[in-house]
Design a protein around this motif. Structure first.
Motif, PDB file in Angstrom:
ATOM      1  N   CYS A   1      40.593  41.279  42.571  1.00 38.18           N
ATOM      2  CA  CYS A   1      41.599  40.280  42.222  1.00 38.18           C
ATOM      3  C   CYS A   1      41.775  39.305  43.380  1.00 38.18           C
ATOM      4  O   CYS A   1      41.404  39.577  44.515  1.00 38.18           O
ATOM      5  CB  CYS A   1      42.931  40.949  41.916  1.00 38.18           C
ATOM      6  N   SER A   2      42.363  38.163  43.061  1.00 38.87           N
ATOM      7  CA  SER A   2      42.636  37.146  44.082  1.00 38.87           C
ATOM      8  C   SER A   2      44.008  37.431  44.695  1.00 38.87           C
ATOM      9  O   SER A   2      45.004  36.790  44.346  1.00 38.87           O
ATOM     10  CB  SER A   2      42.583  35.750  43.467  1.00 38.87           C
TER      11      SER A   2
ATOM     12  N   TYR B   1      51.647  40.775  45.079  1.00 36.32           N
ATOM     13  CA  TYR B   1      52.390  40.066  44.036  1.00 36.32           C
ATOM     14  C   TYR B   1      53.579  40.930  43.609  1.00 36.32           C
ATOM     15  O   TYR B   1      53.400  42.008  43.049  1.00 36.32           O
ATOM     16  CB  TYR B   1      51.496  39.789  42.825  1.00 36.32           C
TER      17      TYR B   1
ATOM     18  N   ASN C   1      43.625  34.469  49.492  1.00 32.83           N
ATOM     19  CA  ASN C   1      43.930  33.053  49.318  1.00 32.83           C
ATOM     20  C   ASN C   1      44.922  32.540  50.354  1.00 32.83           C
ATOM     21  O   ASN C   1      45.022  31.325  50.568  1.00 32.83           O
ATOM     22  CB  ASN C   1      44.491  32.802  47.909  1.00 32.83           C
TER      23      ASN C   1
ATOM     24  N   HIS D   1      40.154  32.094  36.414  1.00 33.09           N
ATOM     25  CA  HIS D   1      41.467  31.509  36.678  1.00 33.09           C
ATOM     26  C   HIS D   1      42.454  31.675  35.528  1.00 33.09           C
ATOM     27  O   HIS D   1      43.611  31.283  35.665  1.00 33.09           O
ATOM     28  CB  HIS D   1      41.307  30.026  37.006  1.00 33.09           C
ATOM     29  N   GLY D   2      42.024  32.224  34.394  1.00 33.51           N
ATOM     30  CA  GLY D   2      42.940  32.447  33.284  1.00 33.51           C
ATOM     31  C   GLY D   2      42.349  32.032  31.958  1.00 33.51           C
ATOM     32  O   GLY D   2      41.801  30.936  31.831  1.00 33.51           O
TER      33      GLY D   2
ATOM     34  N   LYS E   1      46.367  28.040  33.355  1.00 31.45           N
ATOM     35  CA  LYS E   1      46.180  28.197  34.794  1.00 31.45           C
ATOM     36  C   LYS E   1      46.881  29.450  35.304  1.00 31.45           C
ATOM     37  O   LYS E   1      48.108  29.550  35.279  1.00 31.45           O
ATOM     38  CB  LYS E   1      46.734  26.957  35.504  1.00 31.45           C
ATOM     39  N   TYR E   2      46.065  30.418  35.697  1.00 34.05           N
ATOM     40  CA  TYR E   2      46.507  31.679  36.288  1.00 34.05           C
ATOM     41  C   TYR E   2      47.160  32.639  35.296  1.00 34.05           C
ATOM     42  O   TYR E   2      47.880  33.551  35.701  1.00 34.05           O
ATOM     43  CB  TYR E   2      47.446  31.443  37.485  1.00 34.05           C
ATOM     44  N   TRP E   3      46.910  32.456  33.997  1.00 35.45           N
ATOM     45  CA  TRP E   3      47.467  33.428  33.055  1.00 35.45           C
ATOM     46  C   TRP E   3      46.562  33.534  31.829  1.00 35.45           C
ATOM     47  O   TRP E   3      45.732  32.676  31.564  1.00 35.45           O
ATOM     48  CB  TRP E   3      48.886  33.051  32.638  1.00 35.45           C
TER      49      TRP E   3
ATOM     50  N   ASN F   1      41.982  35.621  39.058  1.00 30.03           N
ATOM     51  CA  ASN F   1      43.088  34.885  39.649  1.00 30.03           C
ATOM     52  C   ASN F   1      44.239  34.715  38.651  1.00 30.03           C
ATOM     53  O   ASN F   1      45.194  34.007  38.935  1.00 30.03           O
ATOM     54  CB  ASN F   1      42.586  33.505  40.115  1.00 30.03           C
ATOM     55  N   ASN F   2      44.129  35.338  37.476  1.00 31.46           N
ATOM     56  CA  ASN F   2      45.181  35.270  36.466  1.00 31.46           C
ATOM     57  C   ASN F   2      46.233  36.344  36.731  1.00 31.46           C
ATOM     58  O   ASN F   2      46.400  37.295  35.987  1.00 31.46           O
ATOM     59  CB  ASN F   2      44.594  35.387  35.051  1.00 31.46           C
ATOM     60  N   ASP F   3      46.947  36.153  37.850  1.00 31.06           N
ATOM     61  CA  ASP F   3      47.856  37.199  38.325  1.00 31.06           C
ATOM     62  C   ASP F   3      49.129  37.306  37.497  1.00 31.06           C
ATOM     63  O   ASP F   3      49.792  38.344  37.514  1.00 31.06           O
ATOM     64  CB  ASP F   3      48.206  36.950  39.795  1.00 31.06           C
TER      65      ASP F   3
END
Length: 240
Positions: free
Chosen positions: A6-7, A11, A42, A182-183, A187-189, A219-221
Motif C-alpha cells: 500500500c501507499s 492512516y 509518500n 489510485h482508485g 481519486k484514492y477511493w 493508493n486507494n486508502d
C-alpha cells in the motif's frame, strides 16, 4: 519477484478496519509488516525525512521488507529536474540510510509540464546505477514510445497508473515494472473488481517472466480499500 503493498501505513481511518481498535499507533507498522513485505512512502514527497527517521524505518522492518520512497516535490515539481545536483545528493544520501530495505525510488513528475528530453537526460545522468529508479508521468506528452525507449536504454523503470483523467498505458521499462492503483471509482477511493485485478495479475506475471522485478502499490486508502485490494491481487498472482 513480485511485491505488493500500500501507499503508506499510517492512516488513522484504518483503525477498526485493518488495525485493531486497541492496538497502539506505535505498533501499526509491525501489524502492517505482518501482512505485506513492502510499502510506498509518500511522506518524503512533502518533506525530506531525517536520516535518523530513515534509519529507524530500516531497523523496524522485518527481514526482506522493502520501502519504495518518493522523491521530494522540490526536485520533481518545483525544480522540474533542473539544477538538482545538490538536492539529489542530499535526498539519495538520506535514502541510503534504509540500507538493504531500500526498494525503488519513485519520481512523480507534475501535470501540465510537457516532455523535455534534454532536461530528462541530464537528470538521468545524476541517478546512481546501484539504486532502482522509476518515473511516474502525469502529462500525456511523456507517454510516448520515445520516452519509454529512453528510460529502457538507461535501465530506468516506468510507472503505470490509473489516476483519473491521467491514466497511462500498461507498460514497463528497464529492469523494473511498477504499478500504482489510485482508485477504481475516484481519486484514492473505490474497490477494484476481481476481473480488473486478474488482468493486472496476468500482466505482472508476464513482466516477471521477462526478468523484471515487479512492484505494485494501492493508493486507494479511503475506507481501507487499499488493504483489501492488495490482498486480493496477491492471491490472484499466487494462483497463476
Amino acid at each position: 519477484m513480485i511485491r505488493i503493498g500500500c501507499s503508506g501505513w499510517n492512516y488513522r481511518h484504518w483503525r477498526g478496519v485493518f488495525y485493531p481498535d486497541r492496538l497502539p499507533v506505535k505498533r501499526w507498522f509491525d501489524h502492517y509488516a505482518a501482512h505485506f513485505d513492502t510499502v510506498e512512502v509518500n511522506a518524503s514527497f512533502y518533506r525530506l525525512p531525517e536520516a535518523s527517521t530513515l534509519a529507524k524505518w530500516r531497523d523496524q522492518a522485518t527481514p526482506g521488507f522493502c520501502y519504495a520512497i518518493k522523491a521530494p516535490r522540490f526536485i520533481t515539481h518545483m525544480r522540474k529536474l533542473k539544477d538538482c545536483d545538490e538536492s539529489m545528493a542530499e535526498f539519495l544520501g538520506r535514502a541510503r540510510n534504509l540500507g538493504e530495505r531500500l526498494g525503488p525510488i519513485l519520481y512523480q513528475l507534475p501535470p501540465r509540464w510537457r516532455f523535455d528530453r534534454d532536461r530528462l537526460e541530464r537528470f538521468l545522468d545524476l541517478l546512481p546505477a546501484d539504486l532502482t529508479h522509476v518515473f511516474e508521468f502525469r502529462e500525456p506528452s511523456w507517454l510516448e514510445p520515445e520516452v519509454l525507449a529512453l528510460l529502457d536504454s538507461r535501465g530506468i523503470g516506468f510507472c503505470a497508473h490509473d489516476m483519473p483523467g491521467l491514466a497511462t498505458q500498461r507498460g514497463a521499462a528497464g529492469t523494473t515494472a511498477y504499478v500504482r492503483f489510485h482508485g477504481a471509482s475516484g481519486k484514492y477511493w473505490g474497490r477494484y473488481s476481481e476481473e480488473a485485478l486478474a488482468g493486472w495479475a496476468e500482466w505482472m506475471r508476464a513482466e516477471e517472466a521477462k526478468g523484471r522485478t515487479v512492484w505494485a502499490y494501492f493508493n486507494n486508502d479511503i475506507h481501507a480499500h487499499a488493504i483489501s485490494d492488495a490482498k486480493a491481487l496477491r492471491r490472484l498472482i499466487e494462483e497463476l
